[in-house]
Design a protein around this motif. Structure first.
Motif, mmCIF file in Angstrom:
data_model
loop_
_atom_site.group_PDB
_atom_site.id
_atom_site.type_symbol
_atom_site.label_atom_id
_atom_site.label_comp_id
_atom_site.label_asym_id
_atom_site.label_seq_id
_atom_site.Cartn_x
_atom_site.Cartn_y
_atom_site.Cartn_z
ATOM 1 N N ASP A 160 0.832 -1.210 0.000
ATOM 2 C CA ASP A 160 0.000 0.000 0.000
ATOM 3 C C ASP A 160 0.864 1.256 0.000
ATOM 4 O O ASP A 160 0.565 2.229 -0.697
ATOM 5 N N LYS A 161 1.951 1.227 0.744
ATOM 6 C CA LYS A 161 2.869 2.365 0.770
ATOM 7 C C LYS A 161 3.513 2.570 -0.603
ATOM 8 O O LYS A 161 3.623 3.700 -1.084
ATOM 9 N N ASP A 162 3.930 1.464 -1.236
ATOM 10 C CA ASP A 162 4.510 1.544 -2.580
ATOM 11 C C ASP A 162 3.523 2.201 -3.544
ATOM 12 O O ASP A 162 3.899 3.069 -4.349
ATOM 13 N N ILE A 163 2.272 1.797 -3.463
ATOM 14 C CA ILE A 163 1.224 2.309 -4.353
ATOM 15 C C ILE A 163 0.991 3.799 -4.101
ATOM 16 O O ILE A 163 0.915 4.590 -5.046
ATOM 17 N N ASP A 164 0.879 4.170 -2.836
ATOM 18 C CA ASP A 164 0.679 5.588 -2.496
ATOM 19 C C ASP A 164 1.816 6.451 -3.026
ATOM 20 O O ASP A 164 1.586 7.538 -3.568
ATOM 21 N N GLU A 165 3.045 5.964 -2.900
ATOM 22 C CA GLU A 165 4.207 6.712 -3.391
ATOM 23 C C GLU A 165 4.172 6.853 -4.915
ATOM 24 O O GLU A 165 4.496 7.917 -5.455
ATOM 25 N N ALA A 166 3.776 5.794 -5.602
ATOM 26 C CA ALA A 166 3.701 5.848 -7.070
ATOM 27 C C ALA A 166 2.609 6.825 -7.512
ATOM 28 O O ALA A 166 2.835 7.635 -8.427
ATOM 29 N N ILE A 167 1.463 6.780 -6.865
ATOM 30 C CA ILE A 167 0.369 7.700 -7.213
ATOM 31 C C ILE A 167 0.798 9.138 -6.963
ATOM 32 O O ILE A 167 0.586 10.017 -7.815
ATOM 33 N N ASP A 168 1.407 9.390 -5.819
ATOM 34 C CA ASP A 168 1.891 10.745 -5.512
ATOM 35 C C ASP A 168 2.889 11.220 -6.569
ATOM 36 O O ASP A 168 2.824 12.365 -7.017
ATOM 37 N N GLU B 133 4.317 14.688 -11.077
ATOM 38 C CA GLU B 133 5.134 14.777 -12.284
ATOM 39 C C GLU B 133 4.343 14.750 -13.591
ATOM 40 O O GLU B 133 4.819 15.275 -14.595
ATOM 41 N N ALA B 134 3.172 14.116 -13.587
ATOM 42 C CA ALA B 134 2.463 13.929 -14.856
ATOM 43 C C ALA B 134 0.987 14.322 -14.797
ATOM 44 O O ALA B 134 0.344 14.387 -15.834
ATOM 45 N N GLY B 135 0.452 14.514 -13.610
ATOM 46 C CA GLY B 135 -0.933 14.956 -13.493
ATOM 47 C C GLY B 135 -1.910 13.857 -13.121
ATOM 48 O O GLY B 135 -1.583 12.666 -13.067
ATOM 49 N N GLU B 136 -3.111 14.300 -12.855
ATOM 50 C CA GLU B 136 -4.182 13.437 -12.360
ATOM 51 C C GLU B 136 -4.537 12.307 -13.323
ATOM 52 O O GLU B 136 -4.761 11.171 -12.905
ATOM 53 N N THR B 137 -4.589 12.601 -14.619
ATOM 54 C CA THR B 137 -4.978 11.581 -15.599
ATOM 55 C C THR B 137 -3.997 10.414 -15.596
ATOM 56 O O THR B 137 -4.403 9.252 -15.626
ATOM 57 N N VAL B 138 -2.717 10.703 -15.549
ATOM 58 C CA VAL B 138 -1.698 9.646 -15.539
ATOM 59 C C VAL B 138 -1.766 8.870 -14.226
ATOM 60 O O VAL B 138 -1.667 7.637 -14.221
ATOM 61 N N ALA B 139 -1.964 9.557 -13.115
ATOM 62 C CA ALA B 139 -2.087 8.884 -11.815
ATOM 63 C C ALA B 139 -3.290 7.943 -11.808
ATOM 64 O O ALA B 139 -3.195 6.810 -11.323
ATOM 65 N N LEU B 140 -4.410 8.402 -12.358
ATOM 66 C CA LEU B 140 -5.601 7.543 -12.431
ATOM 67 C C LEU B 140 -5.371 6.366 -13.378
ATOM 68 O O LEU B 140 -5.872 5.261 -13.137
ATOM 69 N N GLY B 141 -4.584 6.577 -14.432
ATOM 70 C CA GLY B 141 -4.222 5.479 -15.322
ATOM 71 C C GLY B 141 -3.416 4.409 -14.600
ATOM 72 O O GLY B 141 -3.598 3.212 -14.832
ATOM 73 N N PHE B 142 -2.528 4.851 -13.719
ATOM 74 C CA PHE B 142 -1.758 3.907 -12.910
ATOM 75 C C PHE B 142 -2.703 3.079 -12.034
ATOM 76 O O PHE B 142 -2.571 1.852 -11.947
ATOM 77 N N VAL B 143 -3.660 3.733 -11.394
ATOM 78 C CA VAL B 143 -4.631 3.028 -10.545
ATOM 79 C C VAL B 143 -5.416 2.014 -11.374
ATOM 80 O O VAL B 143 -5.609 0.872 -10.948
ATOM 81 N N ASP B 144 -5.848 2.401 -12.573
ATOM 82 C CA ASP B 144 -6.574 1.469 -13.451
ATOM 83 C C ASP B 144 -5.706 0.267 -13.816
ATOM 84 O O ASP B 144 -6.177 -0.874 -13.804
ATOM 85 N N ALA B 145 -4.433 0.515 -14.150
ATOM 86 C CA ALA B 145 -3.526 -0.579 -14.505
ATOM 87 C C ALA B 145 -3.315 -1.515 -13.321
ATOM 88 O O ALA B 145 -3.264 -2.743 -13.483
ATOM 89 N N LEU B 146 -3.205 -0.949 -12.123
ATOM 90 C CA LEU B 146 -3.041 -1.768 -10.922
ATOM 91 C C LEU B 146 -4.291 -2.607 -10.662
ATOM 92 O O LEU B 146 -4.196 -3.803 -10.360
ATOM 93 N N GLU B 147 -5.460 -1.998 -10.799
ATOM 94 C CA GLU B 147 -6.706 -2.742 -10.599
ATOM 95 C C GLU B 147 -6.833 -3.872 -11.616
ATOM 96 O O GLU B 147 -7.282 -4.966 -11.272
ATOM 97 N N ARG C 30 4.704 -6.484 -2.532
ATOM 98 C CA ARG C 30 5.232 -5.182 -2.941
ATOM 99 C C ARG C 30 4.680 -4.827 -4.319
ATOM 100 O O ARG C 30 4.287 -5.703 -5.097
ATOM 101 N N VAL C 31 4.727 -3.531 -4.649
ATOM 102 C CA VAL C 31 4.468 -3.025 -5.989
ATOM 103 C C VAL C 31 5.642 -2.093 -6.274
ATOM 104 O O VAL C 31 5.682 -0.965 -5.789
ATOM 105 N N LEU C 32 6.623 -2.614 -7.019
ATOM 106 C CA LEU C 32 7.896 -1.921 -7.189
ATOM 107 C C LEU C 32 8.108 -1.454 -8.619
ATOM 108 O O LEU C 32 7.684 -2.113 -9.578
#
Length: 109
Positions: free
Chosen positions: A13-21, A26-40, A91-93
């Protein structure tokens, strides 16, 4: 086919929070949400097929049962172990990180 519950550890969970942050900064909300979609998407896959994924690090680090599954379009890898009643996400590294060192960090076992 039974679908297992995916249970991330606190460190995952910490790894994920750091990646989203990072992506938000660095890239904005759309890219962060894309990361969440890819993880899901990765979580849905390993919930259905927990025996899939690479065992490379299981052999390299002598961690029986450890598997990894890459995220699509993002350079992150989910590390997990199938349990009787769930999928234990360790982990999510980032793929360019020192993976063996990341998996040996305290609190990961």
């Amino acid at each position: 086919m039974s679908v297992k519950r995916v249970v991330p550890r606190a460190q995952a969970d910490k790894d994920i929070d750091e990646a989203i942050d990072h992506y938000q900064r660095e890239a904005g909300e759309t890219v962060a949400l894309g990361f969440v979609d890819a993880l899901e998407h990765a979580y849905r896959h390993i919930a259905r097929y927990p025996g899939s994924g690479s065992t490379r690090y299981a052999h390299e680090l002598e961690l029986p049962g450890l598997r990894s599954w890459p995220l699509k379009r993002y350079p992150y890898v989910v590390f997990f172990v199938e349990r009787d009643d769930h999928v234990d996400v360790w982990r999510v590294l980032h793929a360019e990180r020192d993976i063996p060192a990341g998996l040996r960090e305290p609190g990961d076992s």
